[in-house]
Design an enzyme around this catalytic site. Structure first.
Site, short mmCIF file in Angstrom:
data_model
loop_
_atom_site.label_atom_id
_atom_site.label_comp_id
_atom_site.label_asym_id
_atom_site.label_seq_id
_atom_site.Cartn_x
_atom_site.Cartn_y
_atom_site.Cartn_z
CB SER A 275 -0.89 -0.03 1.25
OG SER A 275 -1.29 1.29 1.59
CE LYS A 281 -4.08 -3.31 3.24
NZ LYS A 281 -5.19 -4.16 3.63
CD GLU A 288 -7.90 -7.34 -4.03
OE1 GLU A 288 -8.61 -6.39 -3.70
OE2 GLU A 288 -6.70 -7.42 -3.72
#
Ligand code: ARG
Length: 482
Positions: A275, A281, A288
């Site tokens: 991130s 992260k 996705e």
């Protein structure tokens, strides 16, 4: 180059010209357009519609254009479509003889030829990507043959299953996609050329010869249907969209499994992203994106279906709109399949977390009930006895793991043998005996059959591609196949 015009008193309106062009969509079909044109040329020579010298000038010209397009030496933007680009450039290269190539054909049958040549190759490529993905599931199943984990229904813990069984469930799902693509091929791999505009031609063409030259096993048999039919594209898109839907389900499961709520999988760092603000992260973006892109593939099918609905026979210019969805769906599903198989190779099950999850959710309740059935108790009564046991344990915040034999006996009743091992998740999978179950021997059988399928399918695809390549290199020696 304009392919028509003498009929009109005025030049074409510039905005209309821009509106009706398709070159930016169909340009990528140029290897297929040139290949089909070469076969048509050789046939015209054979039936005497071209002199030998004319045919060889055309063949040389087509080969030159292939090289120029490969090297990016031609700016496609001024042309209406890929056919006018090829004919226009051929005219520049060899003069008036270029005009002889279009005898007995029309852009209406030419475009479906290009699409069929493109799609049969796309089917084989997508087939190979599916094979790679199937191999990924097989490899994971073979690597962890004994790993037991919770199986879910309603996303609620249900019964213990082998991790390899879960992998082979995905294998079965994607195997059907490979089979569907195999089944559609005969309806794609058939020659349209020779329909001309819609009615065929009075010239003595030999369609069988063109089919032989292009390695089509069959010739389509109704010229009006040939130029108006796009079922073959819609069918392939439908199978690819279903594949995309399957990829999305797989991707969703990976996203769930790497989230701390499950924690069943670990993805290699190279396949995760961080991130820009949160330093801690590690996100499953590949999965996705696969899930996200599937929506566009499904909409590609819908887009073409809506274009076709309501078209009278035969060719209508609406059909030009088939290229964008066809090319987009093929590209996206092929790319997603490729990334999905690499993703599967880059995940690792977290055994200790799976093992810990087996202690929750009373996963072996059904095993206990089935054991009572074997002792002659009606299943409904067994179900009710075990249900009462689970209710009692759950109300006291306990699980099967800390049960004692006496407790079991007090609720279920006395049995000859110790019932505690029935509550062990590892024993649970081993006790399964029905065909297709999660029993280790059954999963091993699936893996073995799966290996055989993959080998056969790979061989079949290789043979097809070799046949097509042979046709291509005979006309374009030294060129890489499209
Ligand atoms: N570019 C057209 C298509 O993709 C083929 C050309 C047919 N054009 C015509 N005016 N009949 O369908």
């Amino acid at each position: 180059m304009k392919l028509w015009g003498s009929r009109m008193e005025k030049e074409l309106d510039e905005e209309v010209a821009r509106f009706s062009t398709s070159i930016m969509d169909d340009y990528v079909l140029y290897p297929f357009d040139l290949w089909g044109s070469a076969a048509h040329c050789l046939m015209l020579e054979r039936v005497g519609l071209l002199e030998k010298t004319e045919a060889s000038a055309i063949m040389d010209g087509l080969r030159t254009i292939m090289g120029e397009l490969r090297e990016g030496e031609i700016d496609p933007s001024p042309y209406e479509d890929v056919h006018s680009l090829v004919e226009g450039r051929l005219h520049e290269l060899i003069g008036e003889t270029a005009g002889k190539l279009h005898a007995g054909r029309s852009r209406n049958d030419q475009i479906v030829l290009d699409e069929r040549l493109f799609l049969r190759e796309a089917i084989a490529t997508a087939g190979e990507e599916i094979i790679n993905l199937l191999r990924g599931f097989l490899k994971k199943a073979e690597e962890y043959p004994e790993l037991v984990m919770p199986g879910y229904t309603h996303l609620q813990p249900a019964q213990p299953v082998l991790f390899s069984h879960h992998m082979m469930a995905y294998f079965s799902m994607f195997r059907r996609d490979a089979e569907r693509l195999r089944d559609v091929l005969p309806r794609v791999n058939t020659l349209p050329l020779g329909a001309a505009a819609l009615a065929g031609t009075s010239l003595p063409i030999e369609r069988g010869e063109v089919a032989r030259l292009l390695a089509f096993p069959a010739v389509q048999d109704n010229s009006m249907d040939i130029v108006s039919d796009r079922d073959f594209i819609l069918e392939v898109l439908s199978h690819l969209a279903l594949g995309a839907l399957h990829l999305s389900r797989l991707a969703e499961e990976i996203v769930l499994w790497v989230s701390p709520g499950f924690g069943f999988l670990e993805i290699d760092d190279a396949f995760t992203t961080g991130s820009s603000i949160m330093p801690q992260k590690k996100n499953p973006d590949v999965a996705e994106l696969i899930r996200g892109k599937s929506g566009e593939s499904i909409s590609g099918w819908l887009s073409l279906a809506v274009t076709l609905k309501g078209l009278p026979l035969s060719y209508n210019r609406d059909l030009q709109q088939d290229k964008a969805p066809m090319l987009r769906v093929v590209r996206e599903v092929t790319d997603s399949l490729h990334l999905a198989s690499r993703l599967v190779d880059n995940v690792k099950p977290r055994k200790e977390i799976m093992a810990a999850a087996l202690n929750e959710g009373f996963l072996t309740a059904t095993d206990l009930a089935e054991h009572l059935v074997e002792r002659g108790i009606p299943f409904r009564r067994a179900h009710s006895l075990v249900g009462a046991l689970v209710r009692d344990l759950a109300s006291r915040g306990r699980s099967f793991t800390d049960m004692r034999s006496e407790e079991l006996i007090s609720i279920i009743g006395e049995m000859e043998e110790d019932m505690l091992p029935l509550l062990d998740p590892v024993q649970s999978v081993k006790r399964k005996r029905s065909y297709g179950s999660t029993a280790p021997v059954e999963v091993a059988r699936q893996v073995e059959e799966g290996r055989y399928f993959v080998k056969q399918e790979k061989k079949r695809l290789g043979e097809l591609q070799a046949r097509w390549e042979k046709s291509y290199v005979e006309m374009f020696p030294g060129d890489e196949t499209p």
